[in-house]
Design an enzyme around this catalytic site. Structure first.
Site, PDB file in Angstrom:
ATOM      1  N   HIS A   1       0.941  -1.167   0.019  1.00 29.22           N
ATOM      2  CA  HIS A   1      -0.107  -0.165   0.189  1.00 29.22           C
ATOM      3  C   HIS A   1       0.650   1.480  -0.029  1.00 29.22           C
ATOM      4  CE1 HIS A   1      -2.984  -2.881   2.213  1.00 29.22           C
ATOM      5  NE2 HIS A   1      -3.049  -3.061   0.897  1.00 29.22           N
TER       6      HIS A   1
ATOM      7  N   ASP B   1      -5.984   5.296  -0.474  1.00 33.24           N
ATOM      8  CA  ASP B   1      -6.008   4.035  -1.010  1.00 33.24           C
ATOM      9  C   ASP B   1      -7.182   3.086  -0.583  1.00 33.24           C
ATOM     10  OD1 ASP B   1      -5.780   2.844   1.535  1.00 33.24           O
ATOM     11  OD2 ASP B   1      -3.414   2.624   1.188  1.00 33.24           O
TER      12      ASP B   1
END
Ligand code: UDP
Length: 480
Positions: free
Chosen positions: A18, A115
């Protein structure tokens, strides 16, 4: 700070898979699209690899990174709960810190990009009059499934994995029940609830960024934009902005000295991402498969785990004291010392894959790893373990033609040494692998074209910059 430039705040959830794409998106926005940027990174307390990424992205310093330590969630989730549940709860509980950190920025950013685990922070963007985007740092097919899962939730009865027919996604390739993402494996589990929530929150954004490029998924992207198909669900514009992969550092040291001495495209790199762990038995079979193939190799080994295939996700690069080399077959290291290198826990993967001596990648098919392979023209053995990796493996083998895979999923059955030996030979040297090797080189070129000035991904980020400018103008016009 230059007041005329668009200012973006990027929010990353814990985990290398991520943090890396958010950092790379940040670099691109600053260097190619003239943004000012602040990254808020919620990090894992136990991951030296994450700290390393943060430190190395500071030179040259293109943006600020503010680390937000995750709040203690031990009282809120079971210690054995899935990574998806843990990350969702961490990001939820960190919202007050995220809100105060963004509000403290002067001038206020125009844009918030989160995200997949950050969509619950959209109300912060609304409150602070910011545009809100989500960066789904993987491919278009995964996005299609994710935004459609709230509908599947109503349409499909029983567990997805027990369905006889594939799950249909309007205008896209169907998803085989055995390929569904981990959160869909058990509908009673909290991670499923979190995943359905994410699927319904993504379309509330002002735009969706994907770490892929237009020519890689023309059909799926068309479906996501077609109001008669998935476009009625997506609602917001979809921008494929990739492939954004890690830029290379100075590759020095013993590993690269060794690689420099090997013939071109002769080494297979074996690694299962930041989180991947195998069983003891599977580790043994891989060792034998590599040895029998008689190919040169670099293998990143971790101590086996029977608990979960993503056991090291939140502790990437952290040594537990359990030496992974103890789990290799007797004599393996001695017998292969002239052809192979075994690296405990972690390798500088992006640099390794870029080295001209590397000619194959046995990969868990995490999307970052997949892109790092394709952008270096390296064919793959697809070895999916967790998250959306089974879909990625299907995409790589059946649609893109850049990988081979085992007959049965490695998550279902131990893959034996002979099958491994055969797959290694196929991608590295057998005639059968010629088409795969040629195809991955074509995709490498297609990716370069997309990122070049005026290419489709460059154009997509320019559109994002335009949206910010429009918002900045309207904010200026409304200012007292
Ligand atoms: N990575 C690395 N060294 C390793 C393992 C992983 O540098 O030994 C990097 C890899 O290059 C990639 C990221 O960590 O950029 C892993 O992301 P991916 O999406 O492939 O998989 P995940 O770890 O999220 O499952």
């Amino acid at each position: 700070m230059d007041m005329a430039k668009p200012h973006a705040a990027l929010l990353s959830s814990p985990g290398m898979g991520h943090l890396i794409p958010i950092v790379e998106l940040g670099k691109r926005l600053v260097t190619h699209h003239n943004f000012t940027l602040t990254i808020f990174a919620v990090t894992s307390p136990m991951s030296p690899a994450e700290s390393h990424v943060i430190q190395s992205s500071m030179s040259p310093k293109l943006f600020d990174i503010v680390q937000l330590p995750p709040v203690d969630i031990s009282g809120l989730v079971d210690a054995n709960s899935s990574i998806v549940t843990q990350l969702s709860v961490m990001m939820r509980e960190t919202r007050p810190a995220i809100r105060s950190a963004i509000s403290a920025l002067k001038p206020r950013p125009t844009l918030l990009i989160v995200d997949l685990f950050g969509t619950e922070s959209f109300p912060i963007a609304d409150e602070l009059d910011m545009l809100k985007y989500v960066y789904v740092a993987t491919n278009a097919w995964f996005l299609a499934l994710t935004i459609y899962v709230p509908f599947l939730d109503k349409e499909v009865e029983g567990e997805y994995v027990h369905q006889v027919e594939s799950l249909r996604l309007p205008g896209c390739k169907s998803v085989r029940p055995e390929d569904v993402v981990d959160p869909m494996l058990d509908r009673t589990n909290q991670q499923y609830v979190e995943y359905v929530r994410m699927g319904s929150e993504i379309p509330m954004s002002d735009g969706i960024l994907l770490n892929t490029w237009a020519d890689l998924h023309p059909t799926t992207l068309a479906a996501l934009r077609d109001d008669g198909l998935l476009g009625r669900v997506t609602k917001s514009p979809v921008y494929p902005v990739g492939p954004l992969t890690r830029t290379v550092s100075a590759s020095k040291g013993q590993l690269f000295d060794w690689l420099d001495k090997q013939p071109s495209e002769s080494v297979i790199y074996v690694s299962f991402g930041s989180g991947g762990t195998l069983s003891c038995e599977q580790t043994t079979e891989i060792a034998w498969g590599l040895e029998l193939s008689q190919q040169r190799f670099i293998w990143v080994v971790r101590p086996p785990s029977i608990r979960a295939a993503d056991a090291s996700f939140l502790t990437a690069g952290n040594a537990s004291g359990d030496d992974p080399l103890n789990y290799l077959p007797d004599g393996f290291l001695t017998r292969t010392r002239n052809v192979g290198l075994v690296l405990p826990l972690w390798a500088p993967q992006a640099d390794v894959l870029r080295h001209p001596s590397v000619g194959g990648f046995l990969s868990h098919c995490g999307w970052n790893s997949t892109l790092e392979s394709i952008t270096n023209g390296v064919p793959m053995i697809a070895w999916p373990l967790y998250a959306e990796q089974k879909m990625n493996a299907t995409l790589l083998t059946e649609e893109l033609g850049v990988a081979v895979r085992s007959k049965v999923l490695p998550s279902k059955k131990v893959v034996g040494r002979q099958e491994i030996e055969k797959m290694v030979r196929t991608i590295m040297e057998d005639k059968e692998g010629n088409a795969i090797r040629a195809r991955v080189k074509e995709l490498k070129q297609s990716a370069e074209k997309a990122l070049s000035m005026g290419g489709s991904s460059f154009h997509a980020l320019s559109e994002l910059a335009n949206q910010c400018e429009v918002r900045m103008q309207s904010q200026k016009a409304q200012a007292p």
